[in-house]
Design a protein around this motif. Structure first.
Motif, PDB file in Angstrom:
ATOM      1  N   ASP A  19      -2.960  -8.978  11.002  1.00 44.57           N
ATOM      2  CA  ASP A  19      -1.970  -7.886  11.297  1.00 44.57           C
ATOM      3  C   ASP A  19      -2.269  -6.840  10.354  1.00 44.57           C
ATOM      4  O   ASP A  19      -1.997  -6.787   9.437  1.00 44.57           O
ATOM      5  CB  ASP A  19      -0.902  -8.454  11.412  1.00 44.57           C
ATOM      6  N   ILE A  20      -2.813  -5.547  10.899  1.00 47.29           N
ATOM      7  CA  ILE A  20      -2.976  -4.496  10.021  1.00 47.29           C
ATOM      8  C   ILE A  20      -1.807  -3.348  10.423  1.00 47.29           C
ATOM      9  O   ILE A  20      -1.801  -2.964  11.182  1.00 47.29           O
ATOM     10  CB  ILE A  20      -4.238  -3.869  10.367  1.00 47.29           C
ATOM     11  N   GLY A  21      -0.773  -3.657   9.449  1.00 47.28           N
ATOM     12  CA  GLY A  21       0.487  -2.787   9.655  1.00 47.28           C
ATOM     13  C   GLY A  21       0.227  -1.592   8.788  1.00 47.28           C
ATOM     14  O   GLY A  21      -0.562  -1.259   8.275  1.00 47.28           O
ATOM     15  N   SER A  22       1.351  -0.722   8.894  1.00 49.91           N
ATOM     16  CA  SER A  22       1.315   0.505   7.983  1.00 49.91           C
ATOM     17  C   SER A  22       1.642   0.359   6.653  1.00 49.91           C
ATOM     18  O   SER A  22       1.218   1.153   5.820  1.00 49.91           O
ATOM     19  CB  SER A  22       2.302   1.585   8.786  1.00 49.91           C
ATOM     20  N   SER A  23       2.222  -0.543   6.227  1.00 51.55           N
ATOM     21  CA  SER A  23       2.775  -0.808   4.767  1.00 51.55           C
ATOM     22  C   SER A  23       2.243  -1.905   4.415  1.00 51.55           C
ATOM     23  O   SER A  23       2.194  -2.167   3.127  1.00 51.55           O
ATOM     24  CB  SER A  23       4.283  -0.894   4.897  1.00 51.55           C
ATOM     25  N   SER A  24       1.517  -2.965   5.144  1.00 44.60           N
ATOM     26  CA  SER A  24       0.984  -4.164   4.577  1.00 44.60           C
ATOM     27  C   SER A  24      -0.005  -4.996   5.647  1.00 44.60           C
ATOM     28  O   SER A  24       0.090  -4.557   6.683  1.00 44.60           O
ATOM     29  CB  SER A  24       2.331  -5.286   4.129  1.00 44.60           C
ATOM     30  N   LEU A  25      -0.786  -5.787   5.024  1.00 41.10           N
ATOM     31  CA  LEU A  25      -1.499  -6.693   5.852  1.00 41.10           C
ATOM     32  C   LEU A  25      -0.973  -8.073   5.736  1.00 41.10           C
ATOM     33  O   LEU A  25      -0.409  -8.623   4.809  1.00 41.10           O
ATOM     34  CB  LEU A  25      -3.044  -6.900   5.247  1.00 41.10           C
ATOM     35  N   SER A  46       0.700  -5.754   0.244  1.00 38.07           N
ATOM     36  CA  SER A  46       1.034  -4.517   0.372  1.00 38.07           C
ATOM     37  C   SER A  46       0.051  -3.691   0.373  1.00 38.07           C
ATOM     38  O   SER A  46      -1.076  -3.640  -0.488  1.00 38.07           O
ATOM     39  CB  SER A  46       2.359  -4.125  -0.598  1.00 38.07           C
ATOM     40  N   LEU A  47       0.219  -2.689   1.247  1.00 33.94           N
ATOM     41  CA  LEU A  47      -1.013  -1.533   0.957  1.00 33.94           C
ATOM     42  C   LEU A  47      -0.591  -0.281   0.190  1.00 33.94           C
ATOM     43  O   LEU A  47      -1.540   0.316  -0.273  1.00 33.94           O
ATOM     44  CB  LEU A  47      -1.342  -0.950   2.368  1.00 33.94           C
ATOM     45  N   GLY A  48       0.570  -0.188  -0.278  1.00 35.96           N
ATOM     46  CA  GLY A  48       1.069   0.795  -1.023  1.00 35.96           C
ATOM     47  C   GLY A  48       0.334   0.982  -2.166  1.00 35.96           C
ATOM     48  O   GLY A  48      -0.056   1.961  -2.715  1.00 35.96           O
ATOM     49  N   GLY A  52      -1.959   4.360  -4.048  1.00 33.03           N
ATOM     50  CA  GLY A  52      -1.172   5.047  -5.098  1.00 33.03           C
ATOM     51  C   GLY A  52       0.285   5.146  -4.706  1.00 33.03           C
ATOM     52  O   GLY A  52       1.081   6.102  -5.368  1.00 33.03           O
ATOM     53  N   ALA A  53       0.621   4.482  -3.876  1.00 34.16           N
ATOM     54  CA  ALA A  53       2.247   4.384  -3.334  1.00 34.16           C
ATOM     55  C   ALA A  53       2.966   3.038  -3.900  1.00 34.16           C
ATOM     56  O   ALA A  53       2.422   2.159  -4.286  1.00 34.16           O
ATOM     57  CB  ALA A  53       2.398   4.658  -2.123  1.00 34.16           C
ATOM     58  N   GLU A  54       4.149   3.169  -3.406  1.00 32.25           N
ATOM     59  CA  GLU A  54       5.086   1.974  -3.716  1.00 32.25           C
ATOM     60  C   GLU A  54       4.758   0.806  -2.949  1.00 32.25           C
ATOM     61  O   GLU A  54       4.580   1.076  -1.698  1.00 32.25           O
ATOM     62  CB  GLU A  54       6.525   2.207  -3.871  1.00 32.25           C
ATOM     63  N   VAL A  55       5.172  -0.375  -3.030  1.00 35.42           N
ATOM     64  CA  VAL A  55       5.470  -1.625  -2.224  1.00 35.42           C
ATOM     65  C   VAL A  55       6.338  -1.132  -1.181  1.00 35.42           C
ATOM     66  O   VAL A  55       7.427  -0.671  -1.324  1.00 35.42           O
ATOM     67  CB  VAL A  55       5.720  -2.737  -2.794  1.00 35.42           C
ATOM     68  N   GLY A  56       5.912  -1.664   0.223  1.00 32.83           N
ATOM     69  CA  GLY A  56       6.628  -1.299   1.281  1.00 32.83           C
ATOM     70  C   GLY A  56       6.832   0.034   2.003  1.00 32.83           C
ATOM     71  O   GLY A  56       7.577   0.210   2.915  1.00 32.83           O
ATOM     72  N   GLN A  57       5.943   0.944   1.282  1.00 33.24           N
ATOM     73  CA  GLN A  57       5.816   2.281   1.733  1.00 33.24           C
ATOM     74  C   GLN A  57       4.456   2.390   2.980  1.00 33.24           C
ATOM     75  O   GLN A  57       3.735   1.869   2.468  1.00 33.24           O
ATOM     76  CB  GLN A  57       5.586   3.542   0.635  1.00 33.24           C
ATOM     77  N   ALA A  58       4.795   3.019   3.959  1.00 31.49           N
ATOM     78  CA  ALA A  58       3.738   3.263   4.918  1.00 31.49           C
ATOM     79  C   ALA A  58       2.580   3.980   4.444  1.00 31.49           C
ATOM     80  O   ALA A  58       2.706   4.746   3.538  1.00 31.49           O
ATOM     81  CB  ALA A  58       4.296   4.011   6.127  1.00 31.49           C
ATOM     82  N   THR A  59       1.310   3.711   4.625  1.00 35.73           N
ATOM     83  CA  THR A  59       0.315   4.418   4.221  1.00 35.73           C
ATOM     84  C   THR A  59      -0.630   4.989   5.394  1.00 35.73           C
ATOM     85  O   THR A  59      -0.532   4.586   6.376  1.00 35.73           O
ATOM     86  CB  THR A  59      -0.539   3.454   3.381  1.00 35.73           C
ATOM     87  N   ASP A  60      -1.748   5.596   4.953  1.00 34.69           N
ATOM     88  CA  ASP A  60      -2.600   6.230   5.898  1.00 34.69           C
ATOM     89  C   ASP A  60      -4.251   5.984   5.087  1.00 34.69           C
ATOM     90  O   ASP A  60      -4.683   7.095   4.974  1.00 34.69           O
ATOM     91  CB  ASP A  60      -2.461   7.578   6.278  1.00 34.69           C
ATOM     92  N   ILE A 203      11.227  -3.830  13.831  1.00 31.77           N
ATOM     93  CA  ILE A 203      11.559  -2.861  12.794  1.00 31.77           C
ATOM     94  C   ILE A 203      10.498  -2.811  11.975  1.00 31.77           C
ATOM     95  O   ILE A 203      10.348  -3.619  10.787  1.00 31.77           O
ATOM     96  CB  ILE A 203      12.950  -3.153  12.066  1.00 31.77           C
ATOM     97  N   GLY A 204       9.619  -1.852  11.906  1.00 29.06           N
ATOM     98  CA  GLY A 204       8.534  -1.747  10.952  1.00 29.06           C
ATOM     99  C   GLY A 204       8.793  -0.799   9.971  1.00 29.06           C
ATOM    100  O   GLY A 204       9.938  -0.385   9.681  1.00 29.06           O
ATOM    101  N   ALA A 205       7.809  -0.486   9.168  1.00 25.10           N
ATOM    102  CA  ALA A 205       8.122   0.244   7.773  1.00 25.10           C
ATOM    103  C   ALA A 205       8.588   1.813   8.188  1.00 25.10           C
ATOM    104  O   ALA A 205       9.369   2.260   7.706  1.00 25.10           O
ATOM    105  CB  ALA A 205       6.874   0.267   6.915  1.00 25.10           C
ATOM    106  N   ALA A 206       7.591   2.502   9.256  1.00 18.72           N
ATOM    107  CA  ALA A 206       7.863   3.705   9.475  1.00 18.72           C
ATOM    108  C   ALA A 206       8.659   4.142  10.757  1.00 18.72           C
ATOM    109  O   ALA A 206       9.186   4.814  10.713  1.00 18.72           O
ATOM    110  CB  ALA A 206       6.359   4.337   9.499  1.00 18.72           C
ATOM    111  N   SER A 207       8.538   3.019  11.455  1.00 12.23           N
ATOM    112  CA  SER A 207       9.470   3.224  12.676  1.00 12.23           C
ATOM    113  C   SER A 207      10.021   2.003  13.288  1.00 12.23           C
ATOM    114  O   SER A 207       9.395   0.889  12.915  1.00 12.23           O
ATOM    115  CB  SER A 207       8.432   4.102  13.791  1.00 12.23           C
ATOM    116  N   THR A 208      10.668   1.942  14.286  1.00 12.49           N
ATOM    117  CA  THR A 208      11.016   0.729  15.109  1.00 12.49           C
ATOM    118  C   THR A 208      10.673   0.931  16.409  1.00 12.49           C
ATOM    119  O   THR A 208      10.755   2.193  17.272  1.00 12.49           O
ATOM    120  CB  THR A 208      12.754   0.631  14.850  1.00 12.49           C
TER     121      THR A 208
END
Length: 356
Positions: A19-25, A46-48, A52-60, A203-208
């Motif tokens: 599962d490749i999510g916006s904030s974690s794998l 976590s991908l954060g 260079g971001a914090e744990v739990g934050q959405a990334t690109d 309920i995902g990190a960036a949206s639901t």
């Protein structure tokens, strides 16, 4: 779904859901043993921090960075197979239900769908991969006549997203059997009601994502712009905390606490909009939704299921996808607590088991 799948040659016993999510794998490895799905290993990273971001934050992140994170996760969880299914983010896909003229010939029906699909896909058709599913239960003029229309679920995934996922998998040395939009994986893992409509709140990190499942198919879907990272940010700002501390606190204190009211405030917005979607579906389709399932990373927030029940007049439960797997009894409390985060990965691995 035809363009998202392929059959394996005789496969290994173990299978993997990625599962490749916006904030974690997230990964889940299962094997088939005496007819049961047995949990071998699982994990999340976590991908954060890789962005260079914090744990739990959405990334690109680009494909090479996601591959690096995925390699680390596979190593840490001691995964032993590279045969897998990979999720496609809902945000990078289009699902829409349309009513189209019925044709007896399968070839003619295919032509009608492909021509009509261009009206509903908001980008040039050559920029997406298109698939569809004809939903059972077409309209009849009478019991003795043939259907006049068919309900078709159109599915479109942007080529850029598929390329990103393919490059990510290649960089992590994975052999991908199929790519599947995360909603379908979640349904397989957490929805058991065979007939009555059920609402899933993912309920995902960036949206639901709020969607209604009926007879195993998606009957209605809606995206809510608020996600669990909004709770984390509200906690951090309102209480002078770092984002990483706020992320941990969100899971520790849950909602409806006297000291911190940020989780309750944010989740009330999510549930209020979800209730509006529920009422809209029931009014449009003259049907009653049977129950609500909470899943996704936000679903692990402490006491969220209890809080959700105050918003809805129907049953609410927190997803536990690991209940469909065999695991040691001492692990059950942990698996039940983290289950909502792993619904997609479990659903992917279950499909992999079924296909081999």
């Amino acid at each position: 779904m035809s363009f998202l799948s392929k059959l394996f040659a005789p496969a290994e016993r173990s299978v993997l859901g990625v599962d490749i999510g916006s904030s974690s794998l997230k990964v889940v490895q299962l094997k088939r043993e005496r007819g049961a799905a047995v949990l071998e290993t699982y994990g999340e990273l976590s991908l954060g921090p890789y962005a260079g971001a914090e744990v739990g934050q959405a990334t690109d992140l680009p494909a090479d960075k996601i591959s690096e994170t995925l390699r680390d996760l596979l190593r840490e969880t001691k995964v032993t197979t590279n045969r897998c299914g990979v999720s496609i983010p809902f945000a990078r896909s289009l699902l829409t239900m349309v009513e189209l003229p019925y044709r007896e010939s399968a070839a003619e029906q295919k032509t009608v769908i492909e021509l009509e699909a261009r009206k509903y896909v908001p980008v040039p058709i050559n920029e997406v991969r298109l698939d569809w599913f004809i939903v059972p239960g077409s309209k009849l003029q009478s019991h003795n006549e043939k259907p006049t229309t068919v309900q078709v679920l159109l599915v479109a995934v942007h080529n850029d997203e598929l390329t990103l996922l393919q490059e990510t998998a290649q960089g992590a040395n994975l052999d991908v059997g199929f790519y599947e939009i995360e909603i379908f994986s979640t349904i397989r893992a957490v929805v058991d009601e065979p007939v009555k409509p059920v609402m899933v709140l993912d309920i995902g990190a960036a949206s639901t994502k709020a969607y209604v499942v009926e007879r195993g198919a998606i009957a209605f879907s809606h995206a809510i712009s608020t996600g669990s990272q909004n709770v984390t940010r509200a906690l951090a700002v309102g209480n002078n905390l770092t984002l990483s501390r706020a992320e941990a606190l969100k899971k520790e204190i849950g909602v409806a606490q006297d000291t911190y009211d940020a989780p309750e405030t944010v989740f009330s917005r999510v549930f209020s909009e979800a209730r509006r979607v529920l009422e809209q579906f029931e009014t449009m389709h003259k049907k009653t939704i049977d129950s609500i399932v909470l899943t996704g990373g936000g679903g692990v927030t402490k006491d969220l299921g209890t809080y959700a029940k105050s918003f809805f007049s129907i049953g609410v439960r927190v997803a536990d996808p690991f209940v469909k797997t065999e695991a040691p009894a001492f692990m059950r409390p942990v698996l039940e607590r983290i289950g909502p985060e792993f619904a997609v990965a479990v659903g992917l691995a279950l499909r992999q088991l079924n296909e081999q």
